[in-house]
Enzyme design. Structure first.
Site, PDB file in Angstrom:
ATOM      1  N   HIS A  98       0.882  -1.172   0.000  1.00 51.54           N
ATOM      2  CA  HIS A  98       0.000   0.000   0.000  1.00 51.54           C
ATOM      3  C   HIS A  98       0.925   1.229   0.000  1.00 51.54           C
ATOM      4  CE1 HIS A  98      -2.374  -2.961   2.360  1.00 51.54           C
ATOM      5  NE2 HIS A  98      -3.456  -2.355   1.932  1.00 51.54           N
ATOM      6  N   ASP A 101       2.278   1.958   3.363  1.00 51.10           N
ATOM      7  CA  ASP A 101       3.252   1.041   3.982  1.00 51.10           C
ATOM      8  C   ASP A 101       4.685   1.502   3.752  1.00 51.10           C
ATOM      9  OD1 ASP A 101       1.004  -0.606   4.158  1.00 51.10           O
ATOM     10  OD2 ASP A 101       1.595  -1.843   2.443  1.00 51.10           O
ATOM     11  N   GLU A 265      -9.084 -13.797  -1.325  1.00 51.82           N
ATOM     12  CA  GLU A 265      -8.383 -14.023  -0.047  1.00 51.82           C
ATOM     13  C   GLU A 265      -9.093 -15.119   0.747  1.00 51.82           C
ATOM     14  OE1 GLU A 265      -6.792 -10.681   1.995  1.00 51.82           O
ATOM     15  OE2 GLU A 265      -7.195 -11.515   3.974  1.00 51.82           O
ATOM     16  N   HIS A 268     -11.215 -14.089   3.756  1.00 53.18           N
ATOM     17  CA  HIS A 268     -12.399 -13.332   3.347  1.00 53.18           C
ATOM     18  C   HIS A 268     -13.474 -14.291   2.853  1.00 53.18           C
ATOM     19  CE1 HIS A 268      -9.854  -9.445   2.449  1.00 53.18           C
ATOM     20  NE2 HIS A 268      -9.731  -9.883   3.690  1.00 53.18           N
ATOM     21  N   ASP A 293      -4.706 -13.686  -2.161  1.00 53.42           N
ATOM     22  CA  ASP A 293      -4.145 -13.299  -0.870  1.00 53.42           C
ATOM     23  C   ASP A 293      -4.219 -14.538   0.004  1.00 53.42           C
ATOM     24  OD1 ASP A 293      -3.453 -10.756  -1.519  1.00 53.42           O
ATOM     25  OD2 ASP A 293      -4.719  -9.771  -0.021  1.00 53.42           O
TER      26      ASP A 293
END
Ligand code: XUL
Ligand code: CO
Length: 441
Positions: A98, A101, A265, A268, A293
Site C-alpha cells: 500500500h 506502507d 483471499e 475473506h 491473498d
C-alpha cells in the site's frame, strides 16, 4: 544487515529438522512442466511483514519494526533494506504494497507524496540489486480518519477527491515499479446502517472512482490487471464487495468487467460463509481469476485473523483451482498473513513464511497429481455423461423446447435414477493423495 543470524533459507527436503529450511518448497523442482517458483509466484505483503508489529485492541506492539531508524524517513529506508534482505533470504520473488506502507504520512498530501518520492528510488535500487519484483500496488483508503465513512463511497466529496489523489500516485508508483496488478480492497466501502446511507448513490460513486482509475492507469501505460478483493464484513458491517459473485454483478453493471479480475483471499472467503475453493472456482468459471491473498482464518472466530496458511487440505484445493485456471498470469500468491502477536521474533517471521511456502508447495504437488491422474475429473466427466447423447445432448446443444422435454418425460413415465454423488469416496481420494504424495517424497 538486519537479520545477521539468519542466512539464506535452503531447501533441505522432508527429512530435515532444521526449522529454517524448506521441506517441500524446492523452487527449481519441475511440476507439470513448470518450476515450483513459477507456479507459486510467492509475494510478501509489505504491511504485515515490515510494518505491523502485533498491536491489537488490547495491547501495543510486541515486535519493533523500525529497523533501527530514528527519524521517519530513516525508518522507512531501513524498512526497504530489511524487506529486501528478508525476501532475498527466503527466495520470495515478489512483494505487494500500500502507499501508506512504504513511506511516512505527512500532514498534507504534498508532504506525503514528497516522502514517497524519496523512498521509491530506494525500492527501485533494491529491486535492481535483487531481481525481486512488484506484484501489485494499492492505496490505503481506510486507515486515516478522513475515510471513516469510506473513500469512493464517502458522503464527503473531499474524501472522494483525496482517495482519487492517492490512487493516482499509487498507480504511478505501481507502473514505475513494473507491478502487474493494482488492487482495490474496499476498506470502508460499505455501511453500518441504512438509516444514514444512500446505497445506490454510494455504489455509483465507487464504480466511478474505479473507472477514473482504469482510465488514468491505461493512460500512463498500465497494462496489468486491476483487481477487486472481495470481503463480506469488517471493518463495516456490510462491505459492498461481499464475495466474488457480488463483485461480478457490480463489475458487469458498471462495465468494469474487462479491466478487473478477482484477488481472492482465503480468510475473506470463509467470513462470507464460503470455502476458499468456492471463491476461486467462482472466479475461474467466470473468467475472472486474477490473484490470491493467501492466509487462513480460525473457524471458531468471526473475524479476519490473517493467519499464515498451514492447512494442507486447503492449500491442495487452492492449488487445484489455480492449475484448473491455467495458473497465475498477472497474479501471484501474496501472503496477506501476519505472525501471531506472541510470535514476537524475526526468526518467527521467517518461520511463518517457511510454513506458508512449504504448505503451498506441498499443496501444489498433491494438486498436480490429482490433475495428472484425473482423479476427480474422470468421476465428474462420467457424472455428466448423460448430456452426451439422446435428450441430454439436445439440452447441451440448446436444441430443445419445454414441449419436447415434456413429451419426452410423458413417454418415459419417470426420470432415470441419478447416480450417486459419492462425496465420501471422493473425500477419501483427496486424503489418499495427500498421504501418497507425502510418502513419495
Ligand atoms: C484486508 C486486506 C487488505 C488488502 C489490501 O482484510 O486483506 O490487506 O489485501 O488492502
Ligand atoms: Co488481503
Amino acid at each position: 544487515m538486519f537479520f545477521e543470524k539468519i542466512s539464506a533459507i535452503p531447501f533441505e527436503g522432508p527429512g530435515s529438522n532444521n526449522p529454517l529450511a524448506f521441506q517441500y518448497y524446492d523452487p527449481k523442482k519441475i511440476v507439470l512442466g513448470k518450476s515450483m517458483k513459477d507456479h507459486l509466484k510467492f509475494a510478501a505483503s509489505y504491511w504485515h511483514t515490515f510494518c505491523a508489529g502485533g498491536s491489537d485492541m488490547f495491547g501495543v506492539e510486541t515486535l519493533d519494526k523500525s529497523f533501527g531508524g530514528k527519524e521517519p524517513i530513516e525508518i522507512y529506508i531501513n524498512k526497504v533494506r530489511a524487506a529486501f534482505e528478508f525476501m532475498e533470504k527466503l527466495g520470495i520473488p515478489y512483494f505487494c504494497f500500500h502507499d501508506a506502507d512504504i513511506a511516512p504520512q505527512g500532514e498534507t498530501l504534498a508532504e506525503t507524496q514528497a516522502a514517497l518520492d524519496k523512498i521509491v528510488p530506494v525500492i527501485e535500487s533494491e529491486m535492481r540489486r535483487t531481481g525481486i519484483r512488484c506484484l501489485w500496488g494499492t492505496a490505503n483508503l481506510f486507515s486515516h480518519p478522513r475515510y471513516m465513512c469510506g473513500a469512493g463511497t464517502s458522503p464527503n466529496p473531499d474524501a472522494f477527491a483525496y482517495a482519487a489523489a492517492q490512487i493516482k500516485k499509487a498507480l504511478e508508483i505501481t507502473v514505475r515499479l513494473g507491478g502487474s496488478g493494482y488492487v482495490f480492497w474496499g476498506g470502508r466501502e460499505g455501511y453500518d446502517t441504512l438509516l444514514n446511507t444512500d446505497m445506490g448513490f454510494e455504489l455509483d460513486n465507487m464504480a466511478y472512482l474505479m473507472r477514473l482509475a482504469v482510465d488514468y492507469g491505461r493512460g500512463i501505460g498500465f497494462e496489468g490487471d486491476f483487481y477487486i478483493e472481495p470481503k463480506p464484513k469488517e471493518p463495516t458491517k456490510h462491505q459492498y464487495d461481499f464475495d466474488v459473485s457480488t463483485v461480478l454483478a457490480f463489475l458487469r453493471k458498471y462495465g468494469l468487467d474487462q479491466d478487473f479480475k478477482m484477488n481472492v483471499e482465503a480468510n475473506h472467503a470463509t467470513l462470507a460463509g464460503h470455502t476458499f475453493q468456492h471463491e476461486l472456482a467462482t472466479a475461474r468459471v467466470n473468467g475472472a481469476f486474477g490473484s490470491i491473498d493467501a492466509n487462513q482464518g480460525d473457524m471458531l472466530l468471526g473475524w479476519d485473523t490473517d493467519q499464515f496458511p498451514t492447512n494442507l487440505y486447503d492449500t491442495t484445493m487452492c492449488m487445484y483451482e489455480v492449475l484448473k485456471a491455467g495458473g497465475f498470469k498477472t497474479g501471484g500468491l501474496n501472503f496477506d498473513a501476519k505472525a501471531r502477536r506472541a510470535s514476537n521474533t524475526f526468526e518467527d517471521l521467517f518461520a511463518c513464511y517457511i510454513a506458508g511456502m512449504d504448505a503451498f508447495a506441498f499443496g501444489l504437488l498433491v494438486a498436480a497429481k490429482l490433475i495428472e491422474d484425473r482423479a476427480l475429473d474422470s468421476f465428474i466427466e462420467n457424472r455428466y455423461s448423460g448430456y452426451q447423447s439422446g435428450i441430454g445432448q439436445k439440452i447441451a446443444g440448446r436444441e430443445t423446447s419445454l414441449a419436447e422435454l415434456s413429451g419426452y418425460i410423458l413417454e418415459k413415465g419417470a426420470a432415470q435414477p441419478t447416480q450417486s454423488g459419492a462425496q465420501e469416496k471422493l473425500e477419501s481420494v483427496i486424503n489418499h493423495y495427500i498421504v501418497k504424495v507425502a510418502a513419495s517424497l
